[in-house]
Motif scaffolding. Structure first.
Motif, PDB file in Angstrom:
ATOM      1  N   ALA A  98      36.606  73.227  81.731  1.00 10.45           N
ATOM      2  CA  ALA A  98      35.568  74.197  81.377  1.00 10.45           C
ATOM      3  C   ALA A  98      34.193  73.527  81.338  1.00 10.45           C
ATOM      4  O   ALA A  98      33.631  73.297  80.267  1.00 10.45           O
ATOM      5  CB  ALA A  98      35.891  74.856  80.045  1.00 10.45           C
ATOM      6  N   PRO A  99      33.632  73.213  82.514  1.00  6.31           N
ATOM      7  CA  PRO A  99      32.281  72.652  82.525  1.00  6.31           C
ATOM      8  C   PRO A  99      31.270  73.672  82.008  1.00  6.31           C
ATOM      9  O   PRO A  99      31.500  74.885  82.082  1.00  6.31           O
ATOM     10  CB  PRO A  99      32.031  72.313  83.996  1.00  6.31           C
ATOM     11  N   THR A 100      30.159  73.170  81.484  1.00  2.00           N
ATOM     12  CA  THR A 100      29.097  74.025  80.968  1.00  2.00           C
ATOM     13  C   THR A 100      27.764  73.561  81.536  1.00  2.00           C
ATOM     14  O   THR A 100      27.643  72.447  82.049  1.00  2.00           O
ATOM     15  CB  THR A 100      29.021  73.971  79.429  1.00  2.00           C
ATOM     16  N   GLY A 101      26.769  74.395  81.420  1.00  2.00           N
ATOM     17  CA  GLY A 101      25.435  74.024  81.874  1.00  2.00           C
ATOM     18  C   GLY A 101      24.431  75.107  81.561  1.00  2.00           C
ATOM     19  O   GLY A 101      24.753  76.113  80.912  1.00  2.00           O
ATOM     20  N   THR A 102      23.229  74.895  82.030  1.00  2.00           N
ATOM     21  CA  THR A 102      22.149  75.867  81.880  1.00  2.00           C
ATOM     22  C   THR A 102      21.480  76.033  83.234  1.00  2.00           C
ATOM     23  O   THR A 102      21.081  75.054  83.857  1.00  2.00           O
ATOM     24  CB  THR A 102      21.117  75.391  80.835  1.00  2.00           C
ATOM     25  N   THR A 103      21.368  77.267  83.684  1.00  2.00           N
ATOM     26  CA  THR A 103      20.778  77.553  84.986  1.00  2.00           C
ATOM     27  C   THR A 103      19.262  77.619  84.927  1.00  2.00           C
ATOM     28  O   THR A 103      18.671  77.802  83.865  1.00  2.00           O
ATOM     29  CB  THR A 103      21.246  78.920  85.534  1.00  2.00           C
ATOM     30  N   ALA A 104      18.669  77.517  86.080  1.00  2.00           N
ATOM     31  CA  ALA A 104      17.271  77.872  86.319  1.00  2.00           C
ATOM     32  C   ALA A 104      17.298  78.661  87.624  1.00  2.00           C
ATOM     33  O   ALA A 104      17.205  78.093  88.706  1.00  2.00           O
ATOM     34  CB  ALA A 104      16.388  76.639  86.428  1.00  2.00           C
ATOM     35  N   ASN A 105      17.504  79.969  87.530  1.00  2.00           N
ATOM     36  CA  ASN A 105      17.651  80.827  88.698  1.00  2.00           C
ATOM     37  C   ASN A 105      16.388  81.636  88.940  1.00  2.00           C
ATOM     38  O   ASN A 105      15.652  81.957  88.007  1.00  2.00           O
ATOM     39  CB  ASN A 105      18.834  81.790  88.511  1.00  2.00           C
ATOM     40  N   VAL A 106      16.168  81.989  90.203  1.00  2.00           N
ATOM     41  CA  VAL A 106      15.006  82.784  90.588  1.00  2.00           C
ATOM     42  C   VAL A 106      15.503  84.055  91.263  1.00  2.00           C
ATOM     43  O   VAL A 106      16.418  84.023  92.092  1.00  2.00           O
ATOM     44  CB  VAL A 106      14.094  81.990  91.559  1.00  2.00           C
ATOM     45  N   ALA A 107      14.877  85.176  90.895  1.00  2.00           N
ATOM     46  CA  ALA A 107      15.175  86.464  91.524  1.00  2.00           C
ATOM     47  C   ALA A 107      13.861  87.086  91.972  1.00  2.00           C
ATOM     48  O   ALA A 107      12.789  86.746  91.464  1.00  2.00           O
ATOM     49  CB  ALA A 107      15.889  87.390  90.549  1.00  2.00           C
ATOM     50  N   ARG A 108      13.963  87.994  92.929  1.00  2.00           N
ATOM     51  CA  ARG A 108      12.765  88.722  93.346  1.00  2.00           C
ATOM     52  C   ARG A 108      13.093  90.204  93.465  1.00  2.00           C
ATOM     53  O   ARG A 108      14.240  90.596  93.688  1.00  2.00           O
ATOM     54  CB  ARG A 108      12.199  88.177  94.641  1.00  2.00           C
ATOM     55  N   ARG A 109      12.025  90.991  93.299  1.00  2.00           N
ATOM     56  CA  ARG A 109      12.165  92.442  93.443  1.00  2.00           C
ATOM     57  C   ARG A 109      11.939  92.786  94.909  1.00  2.00           C
ATOM     58  O   ARG A 109      10.925  92.409  95.503  1.00  2.00           O
ATOM     59  CB  ARG A 109      11.152  93.163  92.556  1.00  2.00           C
ATOM     60  N   ASP A 110      12.888  93.496  95.495  1.00  2.00           N
ATOM     61  CA  ASP A 110      12.796  93.892  96.893  1.00  2.00           C
ATOM     62  C   ASP A 110      12.068  95.227  97.036  1.00  2.00           C
ATOM     63  O   ASP A 110      11.732  95.880  96.042  1.00  2.00           O
ATOM     64  CB  ASP A 110      14.197  94.001  97.499  1.00  2.00           C
TER      65      ASP A 110
END
Length: 126
Positions: A98-110
Motif C-alpha cells: 500500500a504505497p502512499t503519496g501526494t499528487t500535484a495534478n493539473v486539469a484544464r477546462r475544455d
C-alpha cells in the motif's frame, strides 16, 4: 460515457471510483486527449495508449485507490489539484502492498465547460 465534470475538485474522486470499479475507459475519459503522466516508477508517459497501458496494469494488479483532497487551486481555465493517495496493489511477489503519496495534478477546462486532467504527477514534488 462520463458526464461533463463541471467542478475540477471532483476529478480525484471520479478517478478513484472508476479505477476501483476496474473501469479503464471511465478513468481515461477524465484525461484530455493530449494528457501526460509521471508514473509512480518515475517514467514520463503521454497519449491515450500509454495511459491505457498504465491504468490497465494498475487494474490488473488489483489496484484499490483512496484519494483525499488537500486543495484545488483554480486560475482561469487551469486547476492544480493536490491530493493525498493510498494505492493498495498486489506486489511483484503476490503480497499486498500500500504505497502512499501526494499528487500535484493539473486539469484544464475544455470548450464544453468540462474539466479534464492534462498532467498527472502522483509523486508530487518528489
Amino acid at each position: 460515457m462520463f458526464p461533463v465534470v463541471t467542478d475540477p475538485a471532483k476529478l480525484p474522486v471520479l478517478f478513484q471510483d472508476a479505477l476501483n470499479a476496474g473501469d479503464i475507459d471511465g478513468v481515461l475519459a477524465l484525461f484530455a486527449p493530449d494528457a501526460g503522466m509521471r508514473t509512480v516508477a518515475g517514467e514520463h508517459i503521454a497519449g491515450a495508449e500509454a495511459l491505457r497501458t498504465e491504468i490497465g496494469g494498475t487494474v490488473a494488479a488489483g489496484g484499490r485507490l483512496t484519494n483525499v483532497s488537500r486543495h484545488t487551486l483554480v486560475g482561469a481555465d487551469t486547476a492544480l489539484l493536490v491530493t493525498d493517495w493510498t494505492l493498495e496493489i498486489d506486489g511483484p511477489g503476490g503480497e499486498r502492498i500500500a504505497p502512499t503519496g501526494t499528487t500535484a495534478n493539473v486539469a484544464r477546462r475544455d470548450a464544453d465547460g468540462g474539466w479534464r486532467f492534462t498532467v498527472l504527477n502522483p509523486l508530487g514534488t518528489a
